[in-house]
Design a protein around this motif. Sequence first.
Motif, PDB file in Angstrom:
ATOM      1  N   LEU A 164       0.728  -1.076   0.046  1.00 15.80           N
ATOM      2  CA  LEU A 164      -0.051  -0.105  -0.018  1.00 15.80           C
ATOM      3  C   LEU A 164       0.999   1.244   0.076  1.00 15.80           C
ATOM      4  CD1 LEU A 164      -2.853  -0.865   2.653  1.00 15.80           C
ATOM      5  CD2 LEU A 164      -3.258  -0.220   0.274  1.00 15.80           C
ATOM      6  N   ASP A 165       1.979   1.189   0.842  1.00 15.08           N
ATOM      7  CA  ASP A 165       2.731   2.485   0.949  1.00 15.08           C
ATOM      8  C   ASP A 165       3.649   2.687  -0.417  1.00 15.08           C
ATOM      9  OD1 ASP A 165       2.039   2.863   3.383  1.00 15.08           O
ATOM     10  OD2 ASP A 165       3.866   1.622   4.349  1.00 15.08           O
ATOM     11  N   ARG A 166       3.768   1.699  -1.209  1.00 17.75           N
ATOM     12  CA  ARG A 166       4.419   2.038  -2.691  1.00 17.75           C
ATOM     13  C   ARG A 166       3.617   2.737  -3.584  1.00 17.75           C
ATOM     14  NH1 ARG A 166       6.705  -3.404  -1.601  1.00 17.75           N
ATOM     15  NH2 ARG A 166       5.087  -4.399  -3.010  1.00 17.75           N
ATOM     16  N   LEU A 167       1.922   2.381  -3.292  1.00 16.16           N
ATOM     17  CA  LEU A 167       1.269   3.220  -3.944  1.00 16.16           C
ATOM     18  C   LEU A 167       0.889   4.254  -3.410  1.00 16.16           C
ATOM     19  CD1 LEU A 167      -0.945  -0.088  -4.907  1.00 16.16           C
ATOM     20  CD2 LEU A 167       0.611   1.309  -6.764  1.00 16.16           C
ATOM     21  N   ALA A 168       1.663   5.397  -2.576  1.00 16.17           N
ATOM     22  CA  ALA A 168       1.331   6.197  -2.060  1.00 16.17           C
ATOM     23  C   ALA A 168       0.189   7.306  -2.557  1.00 16.17           C
ATOM     24  CB  ALA A 168       2.648   7.093  -1.589  1.00 16.17           C
ATOM     25  N   ALA A 169       0.268   7.352  -3.892  1.00 18.76           N
ATOM     26  CA  ALA A 169      -0.673   8.366  -4.839  1.00 18.76           C
ATOM     27  C   ALA A 169      -2.223   7.823  -4.566  1.00 18.76           C
ATOM     28  CB  ALA A 169      -0.196   8.402  -6.185  1.00 18.76           C
ATOM     29  N   VAL A 170      -2.201   6.639  -4.359  1.00 18.95           N
ATOM     30  CA  VAL A 170      -3.785   6.047  -4.209  1.00 18.95           C
ATOM     31  C   VAL A 170      -3.992   5.328  -3.047  1.00 18.95           C
ATOM     32  CG1 VAL A 170      -3.927   5.824  -7.048  1.00 18.95           C
ATOM     33  CG2 VAL A 170      -2.973   4.030  -5.437  1.00 18.95           C
ATOM     34  N   LYS A 171      -3.171   5.557  -1.943  1.00 22.46           N
ATOM     35  CA  LYS A 171      -3.428   4.930  -0.719  1.00 22.46           C
ATOM     36  C   LYS A 171      -4.669   5.510  -0.103  1.00 22.46           C
ATOM     37  CE  LYS A 171      -1.192   4.050   3.855  1.00 22.46           C
ATOM     38  NZ  LYS A 171      -0.185   4.079   4.415  1.00 22.46           N
ATOM     39  N   GLY A 172      -4.829   6.612  -0.324  1.00 22.74           N
ATOM     40  CA  GLY A 172      -6.097   7.352   0.499  1.00 22.74           C
ATOM     41  C   GLY A 172      -7.348   6.655  -0.428  1.00 22.74           C
TER      42      GLY A 172
END
Length: 188
Positions: free
Chosen positions: A5-13
């Motif tokens: 999830l952290d690797r996808l920081a842009a869409v984590k929210g």
Amino acid sequence: LMARLDRLAAVKGLAQLGATLGREFAYALLQAVSPWDESTLRWGLHQLVDAELLYQQGLPPQATYLFKHALIQEAAYQSLLRSTRQQYHQRIAQVLEARFPDLCETQPALLAHHYTEAGVMAQAIPYWQQAGQRALQRSANVEAIEHLTRGLDLLTTLPESSEHAQRELDMQVALGPALMAVKGQGAP
């Protein structure tokens, strides 16, 4: 899972908001509660599907999304701050009431859950009661006991009033037949 999830920081929210909706959620509901515009929302969902965190069924706006595994949903949900989580739940419940009245009618436990998690007990209790009544109508006695007991537990968090007493009486009266059906008439 958190590292993914952290690797996808842009869409984590977006994943966190989806996790707050549940393991499976509709695009229309996500769009209704989302602070992002439609193109950003579609791009973010596409990223989550490509990263194999979500499955997509159908095409937006009729699409539904499912977290690939319950643990992925749980990791995204638990990574939210408690205050943010409560705000999301309250926003979801308000949007459900305003824009999806048919869903409120058929799934009152869903609204009860979101209001409970938002910490808005006064609005959650009537939905728990309604969910218990609907379960009784379907002879789903175990489910009715669960919903009515949850509503009664929440009633203890509110100040005493005549409305409070009447609601408690109504829920206790509804709970009686369900308990007799499940545990028998001789059970304490």
